[in-house]
Design a protein around this motif. Sequence first.
Motif, PDB file in Angstrom:
ATOM      1  N   LEU A  72      29.120 -16.198 -23.424  1.00  0.00           N
ATOM      2  CA  LEU A  72      28.171 -15.146 -23.525  1.00  0.00           C
ATOM      3  C   LEU A  72      26.910 -16.386 -23.586  1.00  0.00           C
ATOM      4  CD1 LEU A  72      29.752 -12.581 -25.746  1.00  0.00           C
ATOM      5  CD2 LEU A  72      29.787 -12.668 -23.339  1.00  0.00           C
ATOM      6  N   PHE A  73      26.022 -16.024 -22.684  1.00  0.00           N
ATOM      7  CA  PHE A  73      24.939 -17.079 -22.929  1.00  0.00           C
ATOM      8  C   PHE A  73      23.539 -16.500 -22.370  1.00  0.00           C
ATOM      9  CE2 PHE A  73      25.895 -17.113 -18.445  1.00  0.00           C
ATOM     10  CZ  PHE A  73      24.968 -17.036 -17.729  1.00  0.00           C
ATOM     11  N   GLY A  74      22.345 -16.831 -23.005  1.00  0.00           N
ATOM     12  CA  GLY A  74      21.171 -16.081 -22.698  1.00  0.00           C
ATOM     13  C   GLY A  74      20.048 -16.316 -23.784  1.00  0.00           C
ATOM     14  N   GLN A  75      19.386 -15.489 -24.082  1.00  0.00           N
ATOM     15  CA  GLN A  75      18.264 -15.457 -24.895  1.00  0.00           C
ATOM     16  C   GLN A  75      18.797 -15.305 -26.559  1.00  0.00           C
ATOM     17  OE1 GLN A  75      15.863 -12.446 -22.521  1.00  0.00           O
ATOM     18  NE2 GLN A  75      14.219 -13.400 -23.550  1.00  0.00           N
ATOM     19  N   PRO A  76      18.163 -15.928 -27.435  1.00  0.00           N
ATOM     20  CA  PRO A  76      18.745 -15.767 -28.756  1.00  0.00           C
ATOM     21  C   PRO A  76      18.410 -14.067 -29.250  1.00  0.00           C
ATOM     22  CG  PRO A  76      17.207 -17.501 -28.497  1.00  0.00           C
ATOM     23  CD  PRO A  76      16.946 -16.953 -27.145  1.00  0.00           C
ATOM     24  N   LYS A 182      17.149 -20.652 -21.434  1.00  0.00           N
ATOM     25  CA  LYS A 182      15.823 -20.053 -21.053  1.00  0.00           C
ATOM     26  C   LYS A 182      15.834 -19.371 -19.984  1.00  0.00           C
ATOM     27  CE  LYS A 182      11.387 -21.654 -19.669  1.00  0.00           C
ATOM     28  NZ  LYS A 182      10.416 -22.653 -19.304  1.00  0.00           N
ATOM     29  N   VAL A 183      15.891 -17.929 -20.472  1.00  0.00           N
ATOM     30  CA  VAL A 183      15.962 -16.781 -19.240  1.00  0.00           C
ATOM     31  C   VAL A 183      14.700 -16.796 -18.636  1.00  0.00           C
ATOM     32  CG1 VAL A 183      16.535 -14.418 -19.039  1.00  0.00           C
ATOM     33  CG2 VAL A 183      17.585 -15.500 -20.597  1.00  0.00           C
ATOM     34  N   THR A 191      19.638 -24.920 -21.129  1.00  0.00           N
ATOM     35  CA  THR A 191      18.785 -25.802 -22.041  1.00  0.00           C
ATOM     36  C   THR A 191      19.712 -27.470 -22.431  1.00  0.00           C
ATOM     37  OG1 THR A 191      19.553 -24.653 -23.871  1.00  0.00           O
ATOM     38  CG2 THR A 191      17.542 -24.205 -22.939  1.00  0.00           C
ATOM     39  N   VAL A 192      20.866 -27.288 -21.700  1.00  0.00           N
ATOM     40  CA  VAL A 192      21.673 -28.375 -21.778  1.00  0.00           C
ATOM     41  C   VAL A 192      21.305 -29.625 -21.173  1.00  0.00           C
ATOM     42  CG1 VAL A 192      24.150 -29.277 -21.658  1.00  0.00           C
ATOM     43  CG2 VAL A 192      23.616 -27.084 -22.672  1.00  0.00           C
TER      44      VAL A 192
END
Length: 384
Positions: A72-76, A182-183, A191-192
Amino acid sequence: LNDLLENRLDQTLRFGKQFSVNELALYLMELFGSVLFFDSLLAIVQQYSIADVEVVSKPGKSAMRTGLNLALFGQPGTGKTFAALDMVVGKPRKGVLPHGLPGRNRYCGGMTPALFIEVGQAYQDRKFNFIVTEFNDWFKYKGMVEPLKLALEQGIIKKETMRGTVGPYKFTSFFSVNYNTKVQLKGYKTTVGDPNFNAIEDRMLCRLHRLTRKRFEEIAGSAMKFTLGEVTMDKASSIRDHLTLVHSITTRHPRVREMFPYKTVLLTRDVYEKVVEAREAILEYLKYSESLDFSPRLEMRAIQLACAMSLLSYFRDDEEYIKIDQEAIRLAIKFYVEEASVRSKEEFKPEWVLYDLGIYKPSELKKPSFQHEHSSDRELQRSS
């Protein structure tokens, strides 16, 4: 498992006769709403999947296995950790009950990837789930993509250090991770820093979290209900018992080996046809694109997800195989289309494709199953 067999077996079997991925979706929608429910659904389904049940296309013909890695990835602040960690192992102080498999989840907070490679050796030939809530941090160390690729593929890992050699060993467990990206207005940017990180994403079942207005409202509303003590997770213990029993049966635990038949998941041609139909609809919207930004592995992830979702229906009939039900296919197609859109920098809206395919919207969930359109109605909608 011992406590379940002695005290709650009958009620777990009654629950299992009615339970399916559709019932899980309804339960989570009532708790979190039409956007947030899907994240927790994926996390709980992944708990069923780590039994790594064989999927067959015909008797004796193995096609794949259900075990999958979830990202699950995306904005904080979009609920990634809540779905991947809190819903699985629980957070009693906030009123979140555990829904995951007891004793089979390992939280890796603060663990370095080098330490993981050493620790992973102790889990060879065992099926566990490693939860990594800050996956970005693992790639601050150079050279981590290759061993993690091997881990995701359940390959042979070997690493030489100043203290000696780790391995070789075969990593047989799974990952549930989340990380920030960074969406952008369309799509996202990782951002990796490692340019090969997309090889890691390509080997996982990924879902983007964008902080839309609807997601914001559901997160804020859920937080308020938890704070006021208005959330009742009344099915948490039943789901956990059901998960425990299904996992024990499908991994052939000695306590239940003679009590219940071992079943594999039956993958039929109509599942592939549904995925092909979705692929053709996607490609129609991308027909002017010179290249595609997602690989054929995405289709296999969708099929694997449908197979894992069908494990929830283990007790619903007395068939020799676990059949892939229609709700599982529809949810898997929803995942496929939405992820293809994200990977394609949102050159098409997933709603367009799902509309063309006649796939439900979350707001159309109804008991006892998802709303199914008649074929004539569907054709009328398309022509309109």
